[in-house]
Scaffold this motif. Structure first.
Motif, mmCIF file in Angstrom:
data_model
loop_
_atom_site.group_PDB
_atom_site.id
_atom_site.type_symbol
_atom_site.label_atom_id
_atom_site.label_comp_id
_atom_site.label_asym_id
_atom_site.label_seq_id
_atom_site.Cartn_x
_atom_site.Cartn_y
_atom_site.Cartn_z
ATOM 1 N N ALA A 147 0.829 -1.215 0.000
ATOM 2 C CA ALA A 147 0.000 0.000 0.000
ATOM 3 C C ALA A 147 0.860 1.260 0.000
ATOM 4 O O ALA A 147 0.749 2.102 0.903
ATOM 5 N N PRO A 148 1.717 1.422 -0.991
ATOM 6 C CA PRO A 148 2.510 2.651 -1.040
ATOM 7 C C PRO A 148 1.630 3.843 -1.395
ATOM 8 O O PRO A 148 0.564 3.680 -2.005
ATOM 9 N N SER A 149 2.063 5.015 -1.014
ATOM 10 C CA SER A 149 1.364 6.215 -1.482
ATOM 11 C C SER A 149 1.683 6.419 -2.956
ATOM 12 O O SER A 149 2.778 6.083 -3.419
ATOM 13 N N ARG A 317 -6.863 6.294 -4.279
ATOM 14 C CA ARG A 317 -5.500 6.202 -3.719
ATOM 15 C C ARG A 317 -4.493 7.059 -4.482
ATOM 16 O O ARG A 317 -3.384 7.272 -4.014
ATOM 17 N N VAL A 318 -4.891 7.503 -5.674
ATOM 18 C CA VAL A 318 -3.951 8.225 -6.535
ATOM 19 C C VAL A 318 -4.038 9.716 -6.246
ATOM 20 O O VAL A 318 -5.024 10.374 -6.578
ATOM 21 N N ALA A 319 -3.010 10.255 -5.619
ATOM 22 C CA ALA A 319 -2.953 11.703 -5.373
ATOM 23 C C ALA A 319 -2.383 12.396 -6.603
ATOM 24 O O ALA A 319 -1.483 11.874 -7.267
ATOM 25 N N ARG A 339 5.778 5.893 -2.814
ATOM 26 C CA ARG A 339 6.555 6.076 -1.594
ATOM 27 C C ARG A 339 5.964 5.231 -0.474
ATOM 28 O O ARG A 339 4.815 4.805 -0.535
ATOM 29 N N ASP A 340 6.766 5.020 0.567
ATOM 30 C CA ASP A 340 6.347 4.233 1.715
ATOM 31 C C ASP A 340 6.237 5.134 2.932
ATOM 32 O O ASP A 340 7.214 5.807 3.292
ATOM 33 N N GLY A 341 5.058 5.166 3.562
ATOM 34 C CA GLY A 341 4.880 5.986 4.747
ATOM 35 C C GLY A 341 5.131 7.448 4.469
ATOM 36 O O GLY A 341 4.712 7.998 3.453
ATOM 37 N N LEU A 347 10.191 4.732 -3.872
ATOM 38 C CA LEU A 347 10.514 3.319 -4.059
ATOM 39 C C LEU A 347 10.538 2.975 -5.543
ATOM 40 O O LEU A 347 11.379 2.209 -6.011
ATOM 41 N N VAL A 348 9.597 3.547 -6.273
ATOM 42 C CA VAL A 348 9.480 3.399 -7.720
ATOM 43 C C VAL A 348 9.132 4.772 -8.267
ATOM 44 O O VAL A 348 8.337 5.499 -7.669
#
Length: 387
Positions: A147-149, A317-319, A339-341, A347-348
């Motif tokens: 569940a990355p941002s 979920r897509v900002a 991103r994570d948190g 991350l990608v």
């Protein structure tokens, strides 16, 4: 394509390398051919076409003939160059990769692993963008980050906005360049709005003399002067780029400041953010109020959002932010980071770069989109110790 280099990692990270190889195998199964670009690359394309951050962190060397070379700082340009020299050039073709890249990162290792994909020649751009994001999300899930941002932007929307404004061509080029160079464009817009010709620099007379002159001749003159002075690069910029910026100043120096109402309109646009649907509504409202024709760019934006849904990407979920860019000079459209948190490090990350192949020598435009996977950040064993 050259043979793949042998990748070695310390024993504790062997499992990470196995996971990375398995990830790339899924890309091959999805139809992306494995690419193995050379580690040693000509430096010029990176100096001319990459973002300032990469240019300032490159490891440079020289060949026997004096040509400037570098250890590849990323894969996009090398894979693009190899594609252009392959029989597939000009046709739809996707590539995946895994290998080391090299950047000066201070206390962090200068050599680190990246994986990713590059997709060339697809004319169904909205669908290609959606596939790219879906494969990026599959990469994070592969490493257990489910569940990355999702942060997205669109350079093409800002380009369309600026193109629709009643501005001198030099202002348009300047604003579009600055969008990719700045994390936030607001400060630069304010500076341009407050710009006044009577705030003279020491070289204002030279700028005035160059204003209105033949662009090619003026560029050649400035380039020669910089070379005679022994200046090869400043802040990662090549002599040619320094010359272009100097000549741009000669044009802008003779112009009036950016009108305040134009400044306010651009700032309003850059402040639009939120969900994809809410952002689309806000952009259409602003375009109508400002009398701007942004229909084509916004239609494509909404078509891409529809393609996300087809791939079961939850649009909630897509900002999206109109001000979001990735700092790379070659991006021209959709850009994203996973991103994570609360981390600021992706991350990608990737996006669309439709003009890059032409700038690398293609006789005709070739659509292109792709992303890079930061293996060290996705791996628990590495990210936990290096973050």
């Amino acid at each position: 394509m050259t043979n793949p280099p042998t990748v070695t990692v310390p024993e504790p990270y062997a499992e990470t390398l196995v996971s990375a190889r398995n990830l790339v195998s899924t890309y091959e199964a999805a139809g992306y051919s494995r690419a193995h670009p050379a580690i040693l690359q000509p430096a010029e394309p990176f100096l001319d076409l990459s973002g300032e951050d990469i240019r300032a962190r490159m490891f440079l060397t020289a060949g026997r003939a004096g040509e400037e070379l570098c250890l590849r700082p990323d894969f996009t340009i090398p894979v693009s160059r190899d594609y252009l020299h392959s029989p597939a050039a000009g046709r739809p073709q996707g590539y995946c990769y895994l290998g080391p890249v090299f950047r000066d990162r201070g206390t962090l290792p200068g050599e680190f692993l990246q994986a990713g994909i590059e997709s060339f020649g697809r004319t169904d751009k909205a669908a290609a963008d959606a596939e790219t994001l879906a494969l990026g999300l599959a990469a994070t899930a592969h490493f257990g980050r489910n569940a990355p941002s999702i942060m997205t932007g669109d350079v093409a929307l800002f380009t369309a906005l600026v193109s629709a404004l009643d501005l001198a061509p030099a202002w348009k080029r300047r604003l579009i360049k600055d969008f990719n160079r700045k994390a936030s464009l607001a400060q630069d817009l304010e500076r341009l709005t407050l710009h006044a010709p009577n705030g003279k620099a020491d070289y204002q007379g030279v700028l005035a003399a160059l204003a209105g002159s033949d662009p090619k001749a003026a560029r050649a003159l400035v380039t020669d002067l910089l070379s005679i002075a022994g200046i090869s690069a400043v802040g990662g910029r090549s002599v040619g780029e320094i010359a272009d910026r100097f000549l741009e100043q000669s044009t802008l120096g003779a112009a009036a400041a950016l009108p305040r109402e134009t400044h306010d309109l651009v700032v309003r646009f850059l402040n639009i953010s939120g969900t994809l649907d809410d952002a689309a509504t806000a952009m259409r409202r602003l375009a109508a109020e400002g009398g701007l024709s942004l229909d084509a760019a916004l239609d494509h934006f909404e078509a891409r959002s529809a393609e996300f849904r087809k791939r079961n990407i939850d649009a909630r979920r897509v900002a999206f932010s109109c001000a979001f860019g990735r700092g790379m000079d070659y991006y021209t459209g959709f850009v994203f980071e996973l991103r994570d948190g609360g981390s600021d490090e992706p991350l990608v990350a990737g996006g669309r770069y439709d003009d890059l192949l032409t700038r690398l020598g293609s006789p005709s435009p070739i659509p292109a989109v792709g992303f890079s996977v930061w293996i060290e950040r996705l791996s628990d064993s590495i990210a936990g110790g290096a973050s």
